[in-house]
Design a protein around this motif. Structure first.
Motif, PDB file in Angstrom:
ATOM      1  N   ASP A  57       0.816  -1.211   0.000  1.00 47.56           N
ATOM      2  CA  ASP A  57       0.000   0.000   0.000  1.00 47.56           C
ATOM      3  C   ASP A  57       0.854   1.266   0.000  1.00 47.56           C
ATOM      4  OD1 ASP A  57      -2.328  -1.459  -0.023  1.00 47.56           O
ATOM      5  OD2 ASP A  57      -2.617  -1.400   2.155  1.00 47.56           O
ATOM      6  N   ARG A  58       1.967   1.238   0.723  1.00 49.54           N
ATOM      7  CA  ARG A  58       2.832   2.421   0.749  1.00 49.54           C
ATOM      8  C   ARG A  58       3.470   2.658  -0.607  1.00 49.54           C
ATOM      9  NH1 ARG A  58       5.633   1.141   6.608  1.00 49.54           N
ATOM     10  NH2 ARG A  58       3.875   1.854   7.887  1.00 49.54           N
ATOM     11  N   PHE A  59       3.802   1.575  -1.313  1.00 56.99           N
ATOM     12  CA  PHE A  59       4.352   1.747  -2.664  1.00 56.99           C
ATOM     13  C   PHE A  59       3.285   2.288  -3.605  1.00 56.99           C
ATOM     14  CE2 PHE A  59       4.723  -0.102  -6.954  1.00 56.99           C
ATOM     15  CZ  PHE A  59       5.814   0.632  -7.388  1.00 56.99           C
ATOM     16  N   PHE A  60       2.073   1.715  -3.554  1.00 59.80           N
ATOM     17  CA  PHE A  60       0.997   2.187  -4.420  1.00 59.80           C
ATOM     18  C   PHE A  60       0.715   3.669  -4.177  1.00 59.80           C
ATOM     19  CE2 PHE A  60      -0.810  -2.384  -4.316  1.00 59.80           C
ATOM     20  CZ  PHE A  60       0.030  -2.749  -5.347  1.00 59.80           C
ATOM     21  N   ALA A  61       0.890   4.115  -2.924  1.00 67.85           N
ATOM     22  CA  ALA A  61       0.645   5.521  -2.604  1.00 67.85           C
ATOM     23  C   ALA A  61       1.664   6.437  -3.256  1.00 67.85           C
ATOM     24  CB  ALA A  61       0.657   5.716  -1.087  1.00 67.85           C
ATOM     25  N   LEU A  62       2.839   5.906  -3.609  1.00 68.32           N
ATOM     26  CA  LEU A  62       3.855   6.715  -4.277  1.00 68.32           C
ATOM     27  C   LEU A  62       3.523   6.942  -5.745  1.00 68.32           C
ATOM     28  CD1 LEU A  62       7.138   5.051  -2.897  1.00 68.32           C
ATOM     29  CD2 LEU A  62       6.125   7.213  -2.161  1.00 68.32           C
ATOM     30  N   LEU A  63       2.681   6.090  -6.323  1.00 67.68           N
ATOM     31  CA  LEU A  63       2.368   6.173  -7.745  1.00 67.68           C
ATOM     32  C   LEU A  63       1.558   7.428  -8.057  1.00 67.68           C
ATOM     33  CD1 LEU A  63       1.320   2.465  -8.457  1.00 67.68           C
ATOM     34  CD2 LEU A  63       3.547   3.531  -8.846  1.00 67.68           C
ATOM     35  N   PRO A  92      -1.417   9.569  -9.254  1.00 70.02           N
ATOM     36  CA  PRO A  92      -2.842   9.230  -9.170  1.00 70.02           C
ATOM     37  C   PRO A  92      -3.432   8.729 -10.494  1.00 70.02           C
ATOM     38  CG  PRO A  92      -2.408  11.270  -8.002  1.00 70.02           C
ATOM     39  CD  PRO A  92      -1.134  10.912  -8.703  1.00 70.02           C
ATOM     40  N   ASP A  93      -2.929   9.259 -11.605  1.00 68.31           N
ATOM     41  CA  ASP A  93      -3.466   8.844 -12.904  1.00 68.31           C
ATOM     42  C   ASP A  93      -3.040   7.427 -13.293  1.00 68.31           C
ATOM     43  OD1 ASP A  93      -4.555  11.339 -13.052  1.00 68.31           O
ATOM     44  OD2 ASP A  93      -3.036  12.151 -14.420  1.00 68.31           O
ATOM     45  N   GLU A  94      -2.088   6.840 -12.564  1.00 72.02           N
ATOM     46  CA  GLU A  94      -1.539   5.548 -12.966  1.00 72.02           C
ATOM     47  C   GLU A  94      -1.756   4.438 -11.939  1.00 72.02           C
ATOM     48  OE1 GLU A  94       2.474   5.902 -14.240  1.00 72.02           O
ATOM     49  OE2 GLU A  94       2.116   7.715 -15.409  1.00 72.02           O
ATOM     50  N   GLN A  95      -2.303   4.792 -10.775  1.00 71.87           N
ATOM     51  CA  GLN A  95      -2.468   3.787  -9.726  1.00 71.87           C
ATOM     52  C   GLN A  95      -3.374   2.641 -10.162  1.00 71.87           C
ATOM     53  OE1 GLN A  95      -3.770   5.715  -6.137  1.00 71.87           O
ATOM     54  NE2 GLN A  95      -1.799   6.699  -5.758  1.00 71.87           N
ATOM     55  N   GLU A 129       5.897   0.898 -17.344  1.00 70.64           N
ATOM     56  CA  GLU A 129       6.460   2.205 -17.029  1.00 70.64           C
ATOM     57  C   GLU A 129       5.451   2.955 -16.169  1.00 70.64           C
ATOM     58  OE1 GLU A 129       7.667   4.387 -20.448  1.00 70.64           O
ATOM     59  OE2 GLU A 129       9.050   2.842 -21.174  1.00 70.64           O
ATOM     60  N   PHE A 130       5.969   3.755 -15.234  1.00 71.21           N
ATOM     61  CA  PHE A 130       5.070   4.476 -14.343  1.00 71.21           C
ATOM     62  C   PHE A 130       5.764   5.710 -13.783  1.00 71.21           C
ATOM     63  CE2 PHE A 130       7.468   1.488 -11.810  1.00 71.21           C
ATOM     64  CZ  PHE A 130       7.787   2.181 -10.657  1.00 71.21           C
ATOM     65  N   ARG A 131       4.958   6.613 -13.272  1.00 71.91           N
ATOM     66  CA  ARG A 131       5.470   7.783 -12.573  1.00 71.91           C
ATOM     67  C   ARG A 131       5.261   7.591 -11.079  1.00 71.91           C
ATOM     68  NH1 ARG A 131       1.950  12.228 -15.321  1.00 71.91           N
ATOM     69  NH2 ARG A 131       0.646  10.366 -15.587  1.00 71.91           N
ATOM     70  N   ALA A 132       6.223   8.045 -10.292  1.00 68.00           N
ATOM     71  CA  ALA A 132       6.115   7.931  -8.837  1.00 68.00           C
ATOM     72  C   ALA A 132       6.747   9.152  -8.193  1.00 68.00           C
ATOM     73  CB  ALA A 132       6.781   6.648  -8.340  1.00 68.00           C
ATOM     74  N   MET A 133       6.286   9.438  -6.982  1.00 71.17           N
ATOM     75  CA  MET A 133       6.795  10.596  -6.255  1.00 71.17           C
ATOM     76  C   MET A 133       8.159  10.275  -5.646  1.00 71.17           C
ATOM     77  SD  MET A 133       6.388  13.708  -5.224  1.00 71.17           S
ATOM     78  CE  MET A 133       4.629  14.085  -5.445  1.00 71.17           C
TER      79      MET A 133
END
Length: 357
Positions: free
Chosen positions: A170-176, A178-181, A201-205
């Motif tokens: 869940d903590r990793f998913f929270a880094l993604l 919002p448009d890609e979660q 490929e993805f964007r993360a904070m």
């Protein structure tokens, strides 16, 4: 025989008489002939590696003085010069009055285990170095556990401190982003259900508050029954790669707009393999469409007037040799109608190989 199988030798020492007894395997481990010197604690100490010998005597005396067992690892140097690792243990036997009267113990050859541990440490160090150089982190998770293991480099890629951030699903998913979660979680779930490789490929904070681009490649892990157990894979920061691709795309768009805004047509020639990208406008000036020509330098050479080919080749070669800043010449080109028209050709080398060609 049993001691030989596990490479475990035993010894006894009478604390009153000082007499020492060794088993056959004890002799073999130390590399001492059984019909040689009389066993003593000093003889054992002489086999201990010089760098470990003081520690051995300290452990031995502390055990006797404090009446405590000892458990330690040392290096030994056999009579044949070979260095081995041993695990030594001992305990004290006491008389009816509770006084220590005998020391009994063992040494076990653990050389292969130590070598395996060293090989593992070396492999882990090489892997850690390779990940740092390539900026690739690794991870492993299990479908029935929320916690996820991250390599040191993966923490670094996300700009997070391993001491302050405990990775979970869940903590990793929270880094993604919002448009890609939703898309990421759906693709991951599908990969686990179908037991197929996962790549996305993805964007993360990042820890610095900036959105960065990453690519993950994972493979499912299976249990003994062949059922999906979890996912193991890698993550790479591709932010710079995406930026370069975006800049190249924008540059190509600007070039197309520029060519469309002027009367000139353009072309891009890969000298190494002969591929040429002719602009639609340049082909249209000759009466052709993109579908009618082969994107190859042979097409351009075929439409140069026979009387101009030698001159064109000389001008091009001089530019390739670095004698001119631009490759510029006027020559006649054959149109689709068969008619020849004069054209001004102007180009410039924008990249050379390691040999300067």
């Amino acid at each position: 025989q049993t001691q030989r199988m596990v490479e475990l030798g035993s010894f006894r020492q009478d604390l009153n008489s000082g007499e020492v007894w060794w088993s056959d395997e004890y002799y073999r481990i130390l590399g001492v002939e059984k019909d040689g010197p009389t066993p003593t604690m000093e003889l054992t100490a002489s086999a201990i590696h010089p760098d470990d010998r003081d520690r051995y005597w300290e452990d031995y005396r502390t055990s006797i003085d404090a009446g405590q067992p000892y458990d330690a690892e040392y290096r030994i140097r056999r009579t044949d010069g070979v260095v081995r690792y041993v695990h030594a243990r001992s305990t004290l036997e006491r008389d009816a009055a509770g006084l220590p009267v005998r020391q009994v113990g063992s040494i076990q050859d653990i050389t292969e285990r130590k070598r395996s541990e060293e090989a593992l440490r070396s492999s882990e160090n090489h892997l850690r170095t390779a990940q740092e150089v390539a900026r690739i982190g690794s991870f492993e998770g299990h479908i029935h556990e929320d916690a996820v293991w991250w390599s040191d480099e993966l923490y670094h890629l996300f700009g997070l401190d391993s001491a302050g951030f405990q990775p979970t699903k869940d903590r990793f998913f929270a880094l993604l982003h919002p448009d890609e979660q939703e898309g990421y979680i759906g693709a991951l779930t599908n990969a686990l259900e179908l037991a197929k490789p996962f790549r996305r490929e993805f964007r993360a904070m990042h820890g610095d508050g900036q959105w960065r681009h990453f690519e993950t490649i994972g493979h499912v892990t299976l249990d003994a029954a062949g059922k999906v157990k979890g996912l193991r894979g890698t993550v790479q920061d591709i932010t710079e790669k995406k930026q370069v691709a975006d800049e190249l795309r924008e540059s190509e768009q600007r070039l197309r707009l520029t060519l469309d805004a002027v009367s000139d047509g353009g072309w891009d020639w890969n000298v190494a393999n002969g591929d040429v990208r002719f602009s639609e406008k340049w082909l249209a000036s000759l009466g052709y469409t993109l579908d009618e020509v082969v994107q190859d330098v042979s097409f351009r050479e075929s439409i140069i007037h026979p009387d101009d080919r030698e001159t064109v080749n000389e001008v091009v070669q001089k530019h390739f040799d670095g004698e001119t800043v631009f490759c510029e010449c006027e020559n006649r080109l054959r149109m689709k109608s068969g008619e020849y028209r004069w054209n001004l050709n102007r180009g410039q080398v924008i990249a050379r190989d390691a040999g300067g060609r």
